[in-house]
Scaffold this motif. Structure first.
Motif, short mmCIF file in Angstrom:
data_model
loop_
_atom_site.label_atom_id
_atom_site.label_comp_id
_atom_site.label_asym_id
_atom_site.label_seq_id
_atom_site.Cartn_x
_atom_site.Cartn_y
_atom_site.Cartn_z
N LEU A 193 10.74 -9.29 9.35
CA LEU A 193 11.40 -8.09 9.88
C LEU A 193 12.65 -7.73 9.08
O LEU A 193 13.36 -6.81 9.42
CB LEU A 193 11.78 -8.32 11.34
CG LEU A 193 10.60 -8.40 12.29
CD1 LEU A 193 11.02 -8.94 13.64
CD2 LEU A 193 9.99 -7.01 12.46
N GLN A 194 12.89 -8.50 8.02
CA GLN A 194 14.07 -8.28 7.17
C GLN A 194 15.34 -8.24 7.99
O GLN A 194 16.14 -7.30 7.90
CB GLN A 194 13.90 -7.01 6.35
CG GLN A 194 12.70 -7.11 5.42
CD GLN A 194 12.61 -5.91 4.52
OE1 GLN A 194 13.60 -5.42 4.00
NE2 GLN A 194 11.38 -5.45 4.32
N LYS A 228 -5.56 -13.66 0.34
CA LYS A 228 -6.28 -12.76 -0.58
C LYS A 228 -6.62 -11.45 0.12
O LYS A 228 -6.59 -10.39 -0.49
CB LYS A 228 -7.57 -13.44 -1.07
CG LYS A 228 -7.33 -14.34 -2.27
CD LYS A 228 -8.66 -14.84 -2.82
CE LYS A 228 -8.47 -16.17 -3.54
NZ LYS A 228 -9.64 -17.06 -3.37
N GLN A 229 -6.96 -11.54 1.41
CA GLN A 229 -7.32 -10.35 2.19
C GLN A 229 -6.16 -9.37 2.32
O GLN A 229 -6.37 -8.18 2.46
CB GLN A 229 -7.73 -10.74 3.61
CG GLN A 229 -9.04 -11.47 3.69
CD GLN A 229 -10.19 -10.52 3.48
OE1 GLN A 229 -10.29 -9.52 4.15
NE2 GLN A 229 -11.03 -10.83 2.52
N VAL A 230 -4.96 -9.89 2.35
CA VAL A 230 -3.80 -9.02 2.65
C VAL A 230 -2.95 -8.79 1.41
O VAL A 230 -1.85 -8.26 1.51
CB VAL A 230 -2.93 -9.61 3.79
CG1 VAL A 230 -3.72 -9.67 5.08
CG2 VAL A 230 -2.38 -10.99 3.45
N GLN A 231 -3.50 -9.17 0.27
CA GLN A 231 -2.78 -8.97 -0.98
C GLN A 231 -2.33 -7.52 -1.14
O GLN A 231 -3.09 -6.61 -0.84
CB GLN A 231 -3.69 -9.32 -2.15
CG GLN A 231 -3.02 -10.18 -3.19
CD GLN A 231 -4.03 -10.76 -4.15
OE1 GLN A 231 -5.06 -10.13 -4.41
NE2 GLN A 231 -3.76 -11.95 -4.64
N GLY A 232 -1.11 -7.33 -1.58
CA GLY A 232 -0.62 -5.98 -1.82
C GLY A 232 -0.04 -5.32 -0.58
O GLY A 232 0.62 -4.30 -0.68
N GLN A 233 -0.27 -5.89 0.60
CA GLN A 233 0.33 -5.32 1.80
C GLN A 233 1.74 -5.86 1.97
O GLN A 233 1.98 -7.05 1.79
CB GLN A 233 -0.47 -5.69 3.05
CG GLN A 233 -1.80 -5.00 3.15
CD GLN A 233 -2.56 -5.49 4.37
OE1 GLN A 233 -1.99 -5.81 5.40
NE2 GLN A 233 -3.86 -5.57 4.23
N LEU A 234 2.64 -4.97 2.34
CA LEU A 234 4.00 -5.43 2.65
C LEU A 234 4.02 -5.89 4.09
O LEU A 234 3.10 -5.61 4.86
CB LEU A 234 4.99 -4.28 2.45
CG LEU A 234 5.00 -3.72 1.03
CD1 LEU A 234 5.71 -2.38 1.01
CD2 LEU A 234 5.63 -4.70 0.07
N ASN A 235 5.06 -6.58 4.46
CA ASN A 235 5.24 -6.94 5.87
C ASN A 235 4.11 -7.79 6.46
O ASN A 235 3.75 -7.63 7.60
CB ASN A 235 5.39 -5.71 6.76
CG ASN A 235 6.50 -4.82 6.29
OD1 ASN A 235 7.47 -5.30 5.72
ND2 ASN A 235 6.35 -3.53 6.50
#
Ligand SMILES: Nc1nc2c(ncn2[C@@H]2O[C@H](COP(=O)(O)OP(=O)(O)OP(=O)(O)O)[C@@H](O)[C@H]2O)c(=O)[nH]1
Ligand SMILES: [Mg+2]
Length: 357
Positions: free
Chosen positions: A271-272, A217-224
């Motif tokens: 790291l894709q 929940k804290q990192v929602q919306g962050q990519l990577n």
């Protein structure tokens, strides 16, 4: 690929390091300043198959480097608790493994993963903010002295500062940190991050899932960013055992596989990265490559001459080879393709580069 294990003191970093590197004793644990360093072969059934098929003199898997980096203290003055030495170790990393304690500790007390996670994230954000402010101060002065070409950098730095002041890690805005003018800064909070809960064996799966959910929940919306867990203490033991004993131990813990292979796979996704293969004589080799890169760039990772003199690539997929049984059968079935420089290399491609220098 270089991955660094970071986190608060006593969060289990060195234990995670041992779990991932197969029980190598980290030098950092023995009181050296230098981070512990371990190199791990990436297990890949496709490479095993190609080696059995081709019987080459030599074969080379993908290697991953792990670093066990000294703790981010969380107790220093704001912006100063990540020392320059630690920073110098973190900057060149491709990604961070952020180790979060989820075991109760006699010295540190009960586990408080969300608080610990936030504390370490804040430290990284403050460290980036200190760097941005220092640079802004310099560049703004230079602009007053007439260096107008720095205006673009100032604009970008101010955007970065606004994010950091709102306690947002820079990975939330990849366009900003990938901008030509900011790339060189290697911001900590912009690095891809695998958040890894080091769970004590007393923690149930549902407790672990719950803790992971809170952090997600804290990192929602962050990519990577991604979140995973392991029983690091147990896995560090398992990493030292032979295959059969390891399997038994994993079964006792109700686990299908060891954490190492899963964490490496997750890091590849983070790291894709994909893997392509070259099946030459005398060498069969697996190569990591950024997803979406073209044949000519893939050639460049093998050798700069191949990129410069690139003519074309002969490509077939691992799955097709496995199905057909031989390269000759693939040729007959028309499944060996000729691709040009702009072909996007796929995971599992087997590539022969034609080049001319
Ligand atoms: N019960 C339990 N203890 C653990 C686990 N992982 C680590 N520990 C213990 O926690 C303590 C600290 O672990 P380390 O791996 O040394 O932690 P660290 O983050 O490297 O510590 P510093 O390098 O001092 O910052 C050690 O006593 C470990 O045995 C775990 O999964 N369960
Ligand atoms: Mg340690």
């Amino acid at each position: 690929m270089k991955l660094g294990i970071i986190g608060l003191p006593g969060s289990g970093k060195s234990t995670v390091f041992r779990a991932l590197t197969g029980g190598i004793e980290s030098s950092e644990r023995r009181g050296h300043q230098e981070p512990g360093h371990g190199v791990v072969k990436v297990a890949d059934e496709r490479l095993d198959f190609l080696v059995a098929y081709q019987k080459p003199k030599k074969f080379t898997p993908v290697y991953v480097e792990f670093l066990d980096i000294a703790g981010i203290s969380g107790e220093g003055k704001p912006g100063t608790s990540i020392g320059d030495q630690v920073l110098a170790h973190i900057r060149p990393l491709d990604a961070l493994i952020h180790c979060v304690r989820f075991f109760d500790s006699p010295s540190l007390g009960p586990a408080q993963p969300l608080i610990d996670f936030r504390t370490a994230e804040e430290e990284m954000i403050l460290s980036d903010l200190a760097m941005v402010e220092k640079r802004l101060e310099r560049v703004e002065k230079d602009i007053l002295r007439g260096k107008k070409e720095l205006q673009e950098e100032v604009t970008l730095l101010r955007q970065a500062r606004a994010l950091l002041e709102a306690a947002t890690p820079l990975r939330a805005d990849p366009d900003l940190t990938n901008a030509e003018r900011l790339k060189g800064f290697a911001f900590l909070s912009a690095k891809p991050e695998l958040i890894l809960l080091d769970a004590g064996e007393e923690k149930s799966r549902s407790e672990i899932r719950e803790a992971m959910e809170e952090i997600r929940k804290q990192v929602q919306g962050q990519l990577n960013v991604c979140v995973d867990w392991l029983y690091a203490d147990a896995e560090a033991e398992i990493a030292r055992l032979d295959e059969e004993d390891a399997r038994e131990f994993l079964q006792e813990l109700d686990l299908d596989e060891g954490a190492k292979d899963r964490i490496i796979r997750t890091s590849f996704e983070l790291l894709q990265l994909i893997v392509f293969f070259t099946v030459g004589d005398p060498d069969v080799r697996a190569w990591p490559l950024r997803k979406g890169l073209t044949a000519v760039k893939a050639a460049g990772t093998v050798h700069s001459d191949m990129e410069r003199g690139f003519i074309r690539a002969e490509v077939f997929s691992f799955q097709d080879l496995k199905g057909a049984g031989s390269v000759a059968a693939l040729h007959k079935a028309g499944k060996v393709r000729l691709e040009g420089r702009d072909y996007q290399v796929k995971d599992g491609d087997i590539v022969l580069f034609r080049f001319n220098v």
